[in-house]
Design a protein around this motif. Structure first.
Motif, mmCIF file in Angstrom:
data_model
loop_
_atom_site.group_PDB
_atom_site.id
_atom_site.type_symbol
_atom_site.label_atom_id
_atom_site.label_comp_id
_atom_site.label_asym_id
_atom_site.label_seq_id
_atom_site.Cartn_x
_atom_site.Cartn_y
_atom_site.Cartn_z
ATOM 1 N N ALA A 97 4.446 6.211 -6.473
ATOM 2 C CA ALA A 97 5.183 6.241 -5.202
ATOM 3 C C ALA A 97 4.213 6.162 -4.027
ATOM 4 C CB ALA A 97 6.033 7.498 -5.119
ATOM 5 N N TRP A 98 3.108 6.895 -4.118
ATOM 6 C CA TRP A 98 2.095 6.863 -3.063
ATOM 7 C C TRP A 98 1.504 5.470 -2.942
ATOM 8 C CZ3 TRP A 98 -3.184 5.844 -3.617
ATOM 9 C CH2 TRP A 98 -3.951 6.005 -2.463
ATOM 10 N N GLN A 99 1.226 4.838 -4.074
ATOM 11 C CA GLN A 99 0.646 3.503 -4.094
ATOM 12 C C GLN A 99 1.611 2.493 -3.459
ATOM 13 O OE1 GLN A 99 -0.211 1.977 -8.030
ATOM 14 N NE2 GLN A 99 -2.200 1.231 -7.339
ATOM 15 N N ASP A 100 2.901 2.607 -3.754
ATOM 16 C CA ASP A 100 3.903 1.725 -3.153
ATOM 17 C C ASP A 100 3.970 1.932 -1.640
ATOM 18 O OD1 ASP A 100 4.525 0.630 -5.618
ATOM 19 O OD2 ASP A 100 6.292 1.921 -5.940
ATOM 20 N N ARG B 47 2.045 -7.010 11.670
ATOM 21 C CA ARG B 47 1.831 -6.724 13.090
ATOM 22 C C ARG B 47 0.620 -7.484 13.624
ATOM 23 N NH1 ARG B 47 -1.191 -3.762 16.247
ATOM 24 N NH2 ARG B 47 -2.322 -2.791 14.552
ATOM 25 N N VAL B 48 -0.456 -7.507 12.856
ATOM 26 C CA VAL B 48 -1.668 -8.207 13.270
ATOM 27 C C VAL B 48 -1.404 -9.717 13.354
ATOM 28 C CG1 VAL B 48 -4.015 -8.841 12.528
ATOM 29 C CG2 VAL B 48 -3.269 -6.459 12.445
ATOM 30 N N LYS B 49 -0.674 -10.251 12.381
ATOM 31 C CA LYS B 49 -0.354 -11.682 12.411
ATOM 32 C C LYS B 49 0.497 -12.022 13.627
ATOM 33 C CE LYS B 49 -0.730 -12.874 7.546
ATOM 34 N NZ LYS B 49 -0.029 -13.334 6.343
ATOM 35 N N ALA C 232 2.779 0.050 3.861
ATOM 36 C CA ALA C 232 2.126 0.282 5.153
ATOM 37 C C ALA C 232 1.107 -0.821 5.447
ATOM 38 C CB ALA C 232 1.451 1.655 5.173
ATOM 39 N N ALA C 233 0.379 -1.259 4.434
ATOM 40 C CA ALA C 233 -0.606 -2.325 4.616
ATOM 41 C C ALA C 233 0.091 -3.636 4.973
ATOM 42 C CB ALA C 233 -1.450 -2.489 3.357
ATOM 43 N N GLU C 234 1.229 -3.913 4.341
ATOM 44 C CA GLU C 234 1.984 -5.130 4.656
ATOM 45 C C GLU C 234 2.507 -5.094 6.087
ATOM 46 O OE1 GLU C 234 5.063 -5.656 1.766
ATOM 47 O OE2 GLU C 234 3.637 -5.926 0.117
#
Length: 139
Positions: free
Chosen positions: A10-13, A25-27, A18-20
């Motif tokens: 669950a933490w990994q998901d 946002r950066v894109k 969050a990374a996506e």
């Protein structure tokens, strides 16, 4: 890792999501900045509505940019200046309210009114700048 394997998954998901989101946002920021760099002549679409020009795109890109240290200091300086201007306006208004033609000359009243108008214009300008910076700070 402390906890169960399902907790780890669950933490990994959550980390991947969050990374996506950050990548998206950066894109989006990069897209807006690249559009802002394009110089375009103002055009009208089929409905007669103006198409955004490069200056409007540059303004959007600047709004996405975080405040610089100078701009943070400028907000604090503007708040101080606005308070001083408001205090001077109150003082002038009090003088105008207490105007007595027997004690004061009409030229004084005219000077006070002119200064009051100039202070109102200055105050409007400073408040607009403060508002623009504070809105960007809240993003």
């Amino acid at each position: 890792w402390e906890g169960r394997f399902t907790d780890y998954l669950a933490w990994q998901d959550a980390e991947a999501a969050a990374a996506e989101e950050e990548e998206a946002r950066v894109k989006e920021q990069q897209r807006v900045r690249s559009e802002a760099e394009v110089t375009a002549v103002e055009q009208v679409d089929g409905d007669g509505m103006p198409i955004e020009t490069s200056s409007a795109l540059r303004q959007k890109a600047q709004q996405l940019r975080p405040l610089s240290n100078f701009e943070v200091k400028e907000i604090a300086r503007l708040e101080t200046e606005i308070a001083k201007i408001e205090e001077r306006r109150r003082t002038l208004q009090k003088q105008i309210d207490q105007y007595n033609p027997k004690k004061n000359d009409y030229s004084e009243l005219t000077a006070w009114m002119t200064e009051l108008e100039e202070l109102a214009d200055t105050l409007d300008t400073k408040e607009e700048r403060w508002l623009a910076l504070s809105e960007r700070a809240d993003l």
